[in-house]
Design an enzyme around this catalytic site. Structure first.
Site, short mmCIF file in Angstrom:
data_model
loop_
_atom_site.label_atom_id
_atom_site.label_comp_id
_atom_site.label_asym_id
_atom_site.label_seq_id
_atom_site.Cartn_x
_atom_site.Cartn_y
_atom_site.Cartn_z
N THR A 15 19.35 -41.46 -13.95
CA THR A 15 19.88 -42.74 -13.42
C THR A 15 19.56 -43.00 -11.93
OG1 THR A 15 21.89 -42.29 -14.82
CG2 THR A 15 22.17 -43.96 -13.11
N ARG B 7 17.98 -35.07 -10.82
CA ARG B 7 19.20 -33.93 -10.19
C ARG B 7 19.15 -32.60 -11.17
NH1 ARG B 7 23.50 -38.59 -8.69
NH2 ARG B 7 22.10 -39.58 -7.27
N SER C 130 24.10 -37.31 -4.21
CA SER C 130 25.40 -37.94 -4.31
C SER C 130 26.62 -37.42 -4.23
CB SER C 130 24.94 -39.11 -5.16
OG SER C 130 26.00 -40.34 -4.93
N HIS C 131 27.42 -37.84 -5.39
CA HIS C 131 28.93 -37.35 -5.15
C HIS C 131 28.81 -36.11 -5.94
CE1 HIS C 131 27.27 -39.41 -8.86
NE2 HIS C 131 28.25 -38.64 -9.46
N LYS D 253 14.94 -38.62 -5.00
CA LYS D 253 14.20 -39.79 -5.76
C LYS D 253 13.42 -40.37 -4.65
CE LYS D 253 17.96 -42.88 -4.22
NZ LYS D 253 18.98 -43.81 -4.58
N ASP E 253 30.99 -41.25 -0.19
CA ASP E 253 30.30 -40.06 -0.97
C ASP E 253 29.24 -39.35 -0.19
OD1 ASP E 253 28.17 -41.75 -1.15
OD2 ASP E 253 27.67 -41.21 -3.22
N ASP F 266 26.09 -39.07 0.05
CA ASP F 266 25.03 -39.66 0.60
C ASP F 266 25.34 -41.13 1.20
OD1 ASP F 266 25.33 -40.67 -2.19
OD2 ASP F 266 23.33 -41.25 -2.14
N ASP G 281 26.33 -43.84 -0.09
CA ASP G 281 26.17 -45.22 -0.71
C ASP G 281 27.60 -45.80 -1.37
OD1 ASP G 281 25.86 -43.18 -2.65
OD2 ASP G 281 23.85 -44.09 -3.39
N ARG G 282 28.63 -44.73 -1.62
CA ARG G 282 29.85 -45.32 -2.48
C ARG G 282 30.95 -45.23 -1.41
NH1 ARG G 282 30.15 -42.05 -8.20
NH2 ARG G 282 28.08 -42.15 -8.59
N THR H 60 23.38 -49.37 -16.15
CA THR H 60 23.92 -48.68 -15.02
C THR H 60 22.71 -47.96 -14.08
OG1 THR H 60 25.82 -47.78 -16.22
CG2 THR H 60 25.23 -46.24 -14.58
N GLU I 233 29.06 -51.80 -8.77
CA GLU I 233 28.97 -50.91 -9.96
C GLU I 233 30.53 -50.33 -10.12
OE1 GLU I 233 25.50 -48.55 -11.51
OE2 GLU I 233 25.52 -48.19 -9.41
N GLU I 234 31.21 -50.08 -11.14
CA GLU I 234 32.41 -49.59 -11.15
C GLU I 234 32.66 -48.03 -10.78
OE1 GLU I 234 32.73 -46.69 -13.00
OE2 GLU I 234 30.67 -46.70 -13.46
N SER I 235 31.53 -47.53 -10.49
CA SER I 235 31.55 -46.01 -9.93
C SER I 235 31.77 -46.12 -8.47
CB SER I 235 30.17 -45.38 -10.29
OG SER I 235 29.07 -46.14 -9.98
N LYS J 253 23.28 -49.27 -2.93
CA LYS J 253 24.38 -49.53 -2.46
C LYS J 253 25.01 -48.96 -1.09
CE LYS J 253 25.87 -45.91 -5.61
NZ LYS J 253 24.71 -45.63 -6.57
N ARG K 78 31.14 -41.15 -20.83
CA ARG K 78 31.83 -41.75 -19.87
C ARG K 78 32.35 -43.01 -20.73
NH1 ARG K 78 31.06 -39.95 -14.93
NH2 ARG K 78 28.59 -39.78 -14.28
C1 VG1 Z 1 26.56 -42.42 -11.93
C2 VG1 Z 1 27.15 -43.91 -11.85
C3 VG1 Z 1 26.20 -45.01 -11.64
C4 VG1 Z 1 25.50 -44.68 -10.27
C5 VG1 Z 1 24.96 -43.31 -10.38
C6 VG1 Z 1 24.28 -43.00 -8.96
O1 VG1 Z 1 25.52 -42.63 -13.06
O2 VG1 Z 1 27.86 -43.93 -13.11
O3 VG1 Z 1 26.86 -46.14 -11.41
O4 VG1 Z 1 24.59 -45.90 -10.12
O5 VG1 Z 1 25.79 -42.25 -10.65
O6 VG1 Z 1 25.14 -43.02 -8.19
P1 VG1 Z 1 25.88 -41.81 -14.42
O7 VG1 Z 1 24.33 -42.02 -15.02
O8 VG1 Z 1 26.03 -40.29 -14.09
O9 VG1 Z 1 26.83 -42.69 -14.98
V1 VG1 Z 1 24.87 -41.92 -6.55
O10 VG1 Z 1 26.19 -42.70 -5.67
O11 VG1 Z 1 23.31 -41.60 -6.63
O12 VG1 Z 1 24.23 -42.33 -5.51
CO CO Z 2 25.93 -41.65 -3.77
#
Ligand code: VG1
Ligand code: CO
Length: 542
Positions: free
Chosen positions: A19, A23, A114-115, A127, A278, A280, A282-283, A345, A364-366, A377, A497
């Site tokens: 996504t 990772r 990320s998270h 990435k 989060d 990095d 972006d959330r 997504t 996004e909902e996340s 984001k 999910r």
């Molecule tokens: C998750 C979230 C998605 C988000 C992605 C990267 O992906 O559901 O909405 O874009 O993480 O977020 P997945 O495939 O695990 O559902 V993060 O804050 O890289 O920066």
């Molecule tokens: Co992030």
């Protein structure tokens, strides 16, 4: 270029970007040649980097520093003209996106998971972002993956590590290296978009904020912007010093992992406004005094009110949400007569819409929200837009929500995650479900009748590219919906999910779990999650 070494290597299985890039467990990345193979494959997959300018930075997690040195040496060895890197290798994801854009760079490499937690036994990620500042689209990640499958050597500069502490430009082998303050350009952009005077006045009026940086990258950004430039009381930003393992926690801004913030916001003497970001940056999570705002609702509120901030005073060209994100924003778009797009997504799917001027706001909902100011984001951006809106409306978060639901109705929403389940079990569950989709319409489960069922496929309205198999979407009569998909960012087994929503035009005061009970029951009947996974409860409910 006598200092460049060419090292023979072989393809390593499984270097397929998901996504949000590649990772894996940090120890996987630390294996000899693993990072090097992938970085060389980026260079090969994008047609080389000779003469190009790149931005490089990461969220400061464990292995960030060593990985950046490797990337710099590999950029120099492959002929990059210049690399711009954040001081000590730090850049939040939105700040990296901004830097690529304001410097006219050809692209960038962002290091983050990320998270996901950080540390030698936790997660790491990498990435590639394009010249527009956004994540590489699927065509490019496919070319990078293809390059990983045929790689036979990589080039690296044989040199001591670069000094990333000292700000300024210098030579690094044959390449220019510029070390920049990670915050300055980003803070300047925020000052252009938002009415800092209005927010400052709000904060001076006794309005109290609490921003939880979760020991991650936004600490320095939030300190500079919220406390120094906007005058929030000292101590408003908590957990502000980035640490390589995020203080041992999950830097995931949701009610589960940001429980301290939730407790503060629901406790005695709660501040007026709480937010978290989060790993990095972006959330974002938004929570008022005793009032948690779901990310899907937050997107809808921002879409309805963005015009109150100077950067969006001209109105929005359109909005976009990921398919599993609730339809709350669709209702705003419809009422305001603007287009609304549903994408798969992952932020990379918004890039074309933003570049083409078809959408201004995305989410996004996340817990990701953003706009056309960058191509990622942006957690702090969302916090500042909320503050700007509150400063203009002179209302509490709870009052803004109540007013929003009164106008548009309420979309109850929740996501249930089943983590680290056996990959075969997960794939079979989703596979079996996909095979039955055509039979579902008209059938009733736990009192809900299926209206439509599909495996979501997206055709990009700008370039016509098709992304199929993006998740099962089942709509029920009466405005309820469930989406099921497998995560593309996990590093252990599979994560299922399950995204649940139900629209209610009139009753806004239900407990969300209660309101969603019929959808949860119908989903169990349809997908058999308990029988197949042996899990009676989700691991995480957001
Ligand atoms: C998750 C979230 C998605 C988000 C992605 C990267 O992906 O559901 O909405 O874009 O993480 O977020 P997945 O495939 O695990 O559902 V993060 O804050 O890289 O920066
Ligand atoms: Co992030």
């Amino acid at each position: 270029m006598t200092d460049v070494e060419r090292i023979a290597t072989k393809p390593i299985a499984g270097q397929k970007p998901g996504t949000s890039g590649l990772r894996k467990k940090t120890r996987v990345f630390m294996q000899p040649g693993y990072l090097e193979n992938f970085v060389q494959s980026i260079w090969n997959g994008i047609g080389g980097i000779s003469g190009k300018t790149l931005v490089v930075g990461g969220d400061g997690r464990f292995f960030n520093d060593a990985a950046i040195q490797t990337i710099l040496k590999m950029a120099a060895a492959s002929g990059a003209a210049k690399v711009i890197v954040g001081q000590n290798g730090f850049l939040s994801t939105p700040a990296a996106s901004n830097l690529i854009r304001v410097r006219g760079a050809d692209g960038g490499v962002i290091l983050s998971a990320s998270h996901n937690p950080g540390g030698p036994d936790e997660d790491f990620g990498i990435k590639y972002n394009m010249a527009n500042g956004g994540p590489a689209p699927e065509g490019v990640t496919a070319a990078i993956f293809a390059a990983t499958e045929i790689i036979d050597s990589y080039d690296i500069l044989n040199a001591p590590d670069a000094d990333l502490a000292q700000i300024g430009s210098r030579a690094f082998g044959p390449m220019q290296l510029e070390v920049v303050d990670p915050v300055t350009d980003y803070a300047t952009l925020m000052e252009k978009l938002f009415d800092f005077n209005a927010i400052r006045a709000l904060l001076q009026s006794g309005f109290r904020v609490r921003f939880d940086a979760m020991h991650a990258i936004t600490g320095p950004y939030a300190l500079e912007i919220l406390e120094r430039r906007l005058g929030a009381a000292p101590g408003s930003v908590v957990n502000a010093v980035p640490s390589p393992d995020f203080g041992g926690g999950h830097p995931d801004p949701n009610p589960v992992w940001a429980k301290d913030l939730m407790d503060a916001m629901y406790g005695a003497d709660a501040p007026d406004f709480g937010a978290a970001s989060d790993g990095d940056g972006d959330r974002n999570m938004i929570v008022g005094k005793g009032a948690y705002v779901t990310p899907s609702d937050s997107l809808a509120v921002l879409a309805a009110n963005a015009h109150l901030a100077p950067g969006y005073a001209a109105g929005l060209k359109g909005v976009a949400r990921s398919m599993p994100t609730s339809c709350a924003v669709d209702r705003v778009a419809e009422a305001r007569g603007m287009p609304c797009f549903a994408t798969p997504t992952g932020w990379k799917f918004f890039g074309n819409l933003l570049d083409a001027g078809m959408a201004t706001l995305c989410g996004e909902e996340s817990a990701g929200t953003g706009s056309d100011h960058v191509r990622e984001k942006d957690g702090l951006w969302a916090v500042l837009l909320w503050l700007n809106i509150l400063a203009v409306k002179k209302q509490s978060v709870a009052a803004v929500m109540a007013e929003h639901w009164a106008e548009f109705g309420r979309t109850y929403y929740s996501r249930h995650d089943y983590e680290a389940i056996d990959s075969t079990v997960a794939n079979t569950l989703v596979g079996d479900l996909k095979a039955r989709l055509a039979d579902l319409p008209g059938q009733t489960f736990a009192g809900l009748t299926v209206e439509s069922a599909e495996d979501f496929s997206y055709t990009d309205p700008v370039d016509g590219s098709v992304s199929a198999g993006q998740g099962v979407q089942i709509r029920f009569e009466g405005g309820a919906r469930v989406v099921l998909r497998l995560s593309g960012t996990g590093t252990e087994g599979a994560t299922l999910r399950v995204y649940l929503e139900r629209f209610d035009p009139a009753d806004f005061s239900q407990d969300p779990r209660q309101a969603l009970a019929p959808v949860i029951a119908a989903t169990q009947e349809i997908a058999g999650i308990v029988e197949r996974t042996g899990r009676t409860e989700p691991d995480v409910i957001t």
